[in-house]
Design a protein around this motif. Structure first.
Motif, mmCIF file in Angstrom:
data_model
loop_
_atom_site.group_PDB
_atom_site.id
_atom_site.type_symbol
_atom_site.label_atom_id
_atom_site.label_comp_id
_atom_site.label_asym_id
_atom_site.label_seq_id
_atom_site.Cartn_x
_atom_site.Cartn_y
_atom_site.Cartn_z
ATOM 1 N N LEU A 191 116.675 51.213 88.494
ATOM 2 C CA LEU A 191 116.943 51.694 89.682
ATOM 3 C C LEU A 191 117.381 50.876 90.791
ATOM 4 N N ALA A 192 116.700 49.782 91.249
ATOM 5 C CA ALA A 192 116.945 48.840 92.186
ATOM 6 C C ALA A 192 118.493 48.091 91.536
ATOM 7 N N ALA A 227 114.202 40.637 96.439
ATOM 8 C CA ALA A 227 112.884 40.430 96.922
ATOM 9 C C ALA A 227 112.115 40.880 95.839
ATOM 10 N N ALA A 228 112.442 42.143 95.460
ATOM 11 C CA ALA A 228 111.588 42.960 94.558
ATOM 12 C C ALA A 228 111.687 42.366 93.221
ATOM 13 N N GLY A 229 112.935 41.852 92.824
ATOM 14 C CA GLY A 229 113.206 41.012 91.326
ATOM 15 C C GLY A 229 112.390 39.703 91.636
ATOM 16 N N ALA A 230 112.235 39.102 92.506
ATOM 17 C CA ALA A 230 111.204 38.007 92.790
ATOM 18 C C ALA A 230 109.887 38.105 92.329
ATOM 19 N N VAL A 231 109.475 39.139 92.951
ATOM 20 C CA VAL A 231 108.023 39.678 92.782
ATOM 21 C C VAL A 231 107.835 39.829 91.400
ATOM 22 N N ASP A 232 108.777 40.782 91.096
ATOM 23 C CA ASP A 232 108.654 41.180 89.378
ATOM 24 C C ASP A 232 108.562 39.775 88.450
ATOM 25 N N TYR A 233 109.449 38.935 88.909
ATOM 26 C CA TYR A 233 109.502 37.670 87.962
ATOM 27 C C TYR A 233 108.332 36.941 88.076
ATOM 28 N N ALA A 234 107.679 36.817 89.469
ATOM 29 C CA ALA A 234 106.381 36.137 89.501
ATOM 30 C C ALA A 234 105.214 36.567 88.760
ATOM 31 N N VAL A 235 105.263 37.870 89.233
ATOM 32 C CA VAL A 235 104.154 38.708 88.497
ATOM 33 C C VAL A 235 104.005 38.301 86.825
ATOM 34 N N ARG A 236 105.319 38.544 86.395
ATOM 35 C CA ARG A 236 105.304 38.568 84.758
ATOM 36 C C ARG A 236 105.137 37.177 84.405
ATOM 37 N N TRP A 237 105.598 35.985 85.156
ATOM 38 C CA TRP A 237 105.190 34.755 84.909
ATOM 39 C C TRP A 237 103.630 34.395 84.926
ATOM 40 N N TRP A 238 103.104 35.088 86.176
ATOM 41 C CA TRP A 238 101.448 34.923 85.921
ATOM 42 C C TRP A 238 100.934 35.564 85.083
ATOM 43 N N LEU A 239 101.239 36.418 84.574
ATOM 44 C CA LEU A 239 100.378 37.335 83.410
ATOM 45 C C LEU A 239 100.879 36.955 82.123
ATOM 46 N N SER A 240 101.917 36.010 82.136
ATOM 47 C CA SER A 240 102.041 35.571 80.812
ATOM 48 C C SER A 240 101.272 34.140 80.448
ATOM 49 N N GLY A 241 100.776 33.675 81.529
ATOM 50 C CA GLY A 241 100.117 32.453 81.403
ATOM 51 C C GLY A 241 100.699 31.404 80.380
ATOM 52 N N ARG A 242 102.009 31.387 80.315
ATOM 53 C CA ARG A 242 102.971 30.123 79.615
ATOM 54 C C ARG A 242 103.294 29.320 80.568
ATOM 55 N N HIS A 244 112.796 33.212 78.943
ATOM 56 C CA HIS A 244 113.579 34.423 79.638
ATOM 57 C C HIS A 244 114.597 33.930 80.664
ATOM 58 N N PRO A 245 115.726 33.591 79.803
ATOM 59 C CA PRO A 245 116.955 32.859 80.443
ATOM 60 C C PRO A 245 117.837 33.876 81.451
ATOM 61 N N LEU A 246 117.886 35.279 80.960
ATOM 62 C CA LEU A 246 118.447 36.017 81.750
ATOM 63 C C LEU A 246 117.716 36.378 82.927
ATOM 64 N N ASP A 247 116.480 36.489 82.864
ATOM 65 C CA ASP A 247 115.569 36.936 84.176
ATOM 66 C C ASP A 247 115.604 35.803 85.219
ATOM 67 N N PRO A 290 123.194 43.488 88.248
ATOM 68 C CA PRO A 290 123.731 44.899 87.391
ATOM 69 C C PRO A 290 123.500 44.431 85.916
ATOM 70 N N LEU A 291 123.485 43.451 85.312
ATOM 71 C CA LEU A 291 123.567 43.169 83.852
ATOM 72 C C LEU A 291 121.990 43.874 83.265
ATOM 73 N N ARG A 292 120.918 44.031 84.010
ATOM 74 C CA ARG A 292 119.698 44.586 83.782
ATOM 75 C C ARG A 292 120.055 46.069 83.296
ATOM 76 N N LEU A 293 121.240 46.836 83.726
ATOM 77 C CA LEU A 293 121.583 47.877 83.287
ATOM 78 C C LEU A 293 121.824 48.089 81.883
ATOM 79 N N VAL A 294 122.009 46.957 81.350
ATOM 80 C CA VAL A 294 122.363 47.047 79.930
ATOM 81 C C VAL A 294 121.032 47.511 78.886
ATOM 82 N N ARG A 295 119.810 47.505 79.751
ATOM 83 C CA ARG A 295 118.541 47.774 78.913
ATOM 84 C C ARG A 295 118.558 49.443 79.289
#
Length: 226
Positions: free
Chosen positions: A25-26, A60-75, A83-86, A97-102
């Motif tokens: 939606l974002a 900002a919402a995308g940056a928060v999502d990226y940071a959370v997934r990075w932290w949860l992955s522990g990688r 995750h080159p596209l992200d 808008p390329l995220r709409l492909v999903r």
């Protein structure tokens, strides 16, 4: 210990499932707000300010999502590499808008319907990606070029024609960006166009080879015995 590790392994997947809908939606809101800012410059300042606020909030919402997934992955740094596209969307918000492909994949998972075969999915995603990339690329180039001195891209229609020629790797040369940022966008569209075209042609060629191989196997087996 084993139960805890299984729970930890599932946290990134659960977060992605929960965040997928809001992020899609974002992405729609980002594309709409950016389109309004570029194609409707005569709107009142308050409306343009709201559009700008939407763009910043979505980033900002995308940056928060990226940071959370990075932290949860522990990688660590491996997350960026895998995750080159992200990562690219975080650095270049115009690609969001390329995220709409999903969307197709998300709908298929929620309805429980069988997914398209791999080759069809690759071609579908590449086609949707090309449309979204071409539209956002045309917006970005038009924003930079239409007021530049000696610019050949003066209207949004010119920008769309340029984007189609660039994505198709035709490169007529009748319309070319003259501003530095416009040329940077042009290079990005060229590179993405080559990648998308390669994905489509490679997947289609692979599908044809499989069809020919299957027909060859059927012919070599001969008619069924009576």
């Amino acid at each position: 210990m084993g139960d805890d590790s299984r729970v930890d392994d599932g946290r990134p997947a659960r977060w992605e499932r929960r965040a997928e809908g809001p992020l899609l939606l974002a992405s729609v809101l980002f594309l709409a707000a950016y389109t309004v800012r570029v194609l409707a410059p005569g709107l009142p300042g308050a409306v343009r300010a709201v559009c700008l606020a939407v763009l910043v909030a979505v980033w900002a919402a995308g940056a928060v999502d990226y940071a959370v997934r990075w932290w949860l992955s522990g990688r660590g740094a491996d997350f960026v590499r895998t995750h080159p596209l992200d990562t690219l969307v975080l650095v270049l918000p115009l690609l969001r808008p390329l995220r709409l492909v999903r969307v197709y994949e998300a709908v298929q998972r929620r309805t429980g319907r069988p997914r398209l075969p791999l080759h069809a999915r690759v071609m579908t995603y590449a086609g949707l990606g090309a449309v979204l990339l071409g539209f956002t690329g045309a917006l970005a180039v038009y924003q930079q070029e239409h007021t530049a001195p000696e610019a050949s891209i003066r209207t949004f229609g010119d920008a769309v024609w340029w984007a189609c020629a660039t994505l198709a790797t035709v490169g007529y040369g009748d319309l070319t960006p003259v501003t530095p940022l416009g040329r940077v966008v042009s290079v990005g569209v060229m590179m993405c166009g080559l990648a998308l075209l390669g994905a489509v042609t490679g997947s289609f060629s692979s599908w044809l080879l499989q069809v020919f191989a299957r027909e060859g196997d059927e012919d070599s087996a001969g008619p069924p015995e009576r």
